[in-house]
Design a protein around this motif. Structure first.
Motif, PDB file in Angstrom:
ATOM      1  N   HIS A   9       0.832  -1.209   0.000  1.00 43.29           N
ATOM      2  CA  HIS A   9       0.000   0.000   0.000  1.00 43.29           C
ATOM      3  C   HIS A   9       0.861   1.251   0.000  1.00 43.29           C
ATOM      4  O   HIS A   9       0.508   2.261  -0.622  1.00 43.29           O
ATOM      5  N   THR A  12       1.737   2.736  -3.273  1.00 44.75           N
ATOM      6  CA  THR A  12       0.743   3.527  -3.997  1.00 44.75           C
ATOM      7  C   THR A  12       0.837   5.009  -3.635  1.00 44.75           C
ATOM      8  O   THR A  12       0.305   5.858  -4.348  1.00 44.75           O
ATOM      9  N   LYS A  79      -4.003  -7.666  -4.516  1.00 46.08           N
ATOM     10  CA  LYS A  79      -4.207  -6.802  -3.353  1.00 46.08           C
ATOM     11  C   LYS A  79      -4.427  -5.333  -3.706  1.00 46.08           C
ATOM     12  O   LYS A  79      -5.062  -4.602  -2.939  1.00 46.08           O
ATOM     13  N   GLN A  80      -3.884  -4.891  -4.836  1.00 50.71           N
ATOM     14  CA  GLN A  80      -4.010  -3.475  -5.222  1.00 50.71           C
ATOM     15  C   GLN A  80      -4.627  -3.326  -6.623  1.00 50.71           C
ATOM     16  O   GLN A  80      -4.353  -2.371  -7.334  1.00 50.71           O
ATOM     17  N   TYR A  83      -6.656  -0.042  -7.337  1.00 54.40           N
ATOM     18  CA  TYR A  83      -5.779   1.119  -7.512  1.00 54.40           C
ATOM     19  C   TYR A  83      -5.113   1.061  -8.885  1.00 54.40           C
ATOM     20  O   TYR A  83      -5.037   2.072  -9.585  1.00 54.40           O
TER      21      TYR A  83
END
Length: 218
Positions: A9, A12, A79-80, A83
């Motif tokens: 995270h 990002t 997981k991302q 995004y």
């Protein structure tokens, strides 16, 4: 790679450092170090996760990919994923999708990768030829075009009444519904294609929308 996976995270939020291109890029030896520098320049001042995705893609296309890169790549797109779909550009999104052919053991993901490669590569090839001939990407289709042979003995497709374009898109939609990881990637590519007015599918769609009502039910 483990430290990136542990704080994905944070990638990002963190931006890549500002770098400038070499004044003589053609003289740089194309080794791993030069390729890494080229990626850092390309993603300068962009979120680190976009750089990591590109780094993984470059490594995973090799004959001896790094297992840690594979794990990081899957973490990025599991997981991302939201995004990434919102922030990645179309070129790298397609490259990431195609990479699943090389790294995934899931047949559905492999099929999504290979079919998407064929679909978007053919569209890109067609539009590239159109540019060579100087035709506008939004040029209106001819209404009085008569069916004739095009290649290999095939008849030309009816642009206003045919369904070849719709069947191709339906195929891609089925793939988008087949896997929770690669599916959203295909869906995002199709959404971007639909919003773009400079491709063959948009020209066909716009031509059909302009047909008189008397012709639409024929």
């Amino acid at each position: 790679m483990a430290r990136y996976r542990a704080n994905l995270h944070q990638s990002t939020i963190k931006l890549m450092p500002a770098l400038q291109a070499s004044p003589h890029p053609g003289r740089a030896k194309r080794n791993n170090q030069a390729n890494l520098l080229a990626l850092k320049i390309q993603f300068a001042q962009q979120p680190e996760i976009l750089f990591l995705n590109a780094l993984c893609i470059g490594n995973l296309r090799r004959k001896d990919p790094d297992p840690e890169m594979r794990a990081l790549f899957f973490d990025i797109w599991t997981k991302q994923r939201r995004y990434m779909l919102k922030n990645i550009d179309t070129r790298w999104l397609l490259s990431a999708l195609i990479t699943f052919e090389f790294v995934s053991d899931n047949p559905r993901q492999q099929q999504a990768a290979t079919t998407s490669f064929a679909f978007f590569s053919m569209m890109r090839l067609y539009e590239s030829e159109r540019m060579v001939h100087g035709a506008s990407p939004t040029k209106q289709l001819r209404r009085n075009f008569r069916v004739q042979k095009v290649t290999m003995g095939f008849n030309s497709n009816s642009m206003l009444r045919g369904d070849a374009d719709e069947n191709l898109i339906k195929l891609m939609i089925r793939l988008a519904d087949s896997d929770p990881v690669t599916g959203p990637m295909i869906g995002e590519l199709l959404a971007r294609m639909h919003c773009d007015q400079g491709n063959i599918f948009a020209r066909i769609r716009n031509a059909r929308a302009k047909r008189p009502d008397s012709e639409r039910n024929m």
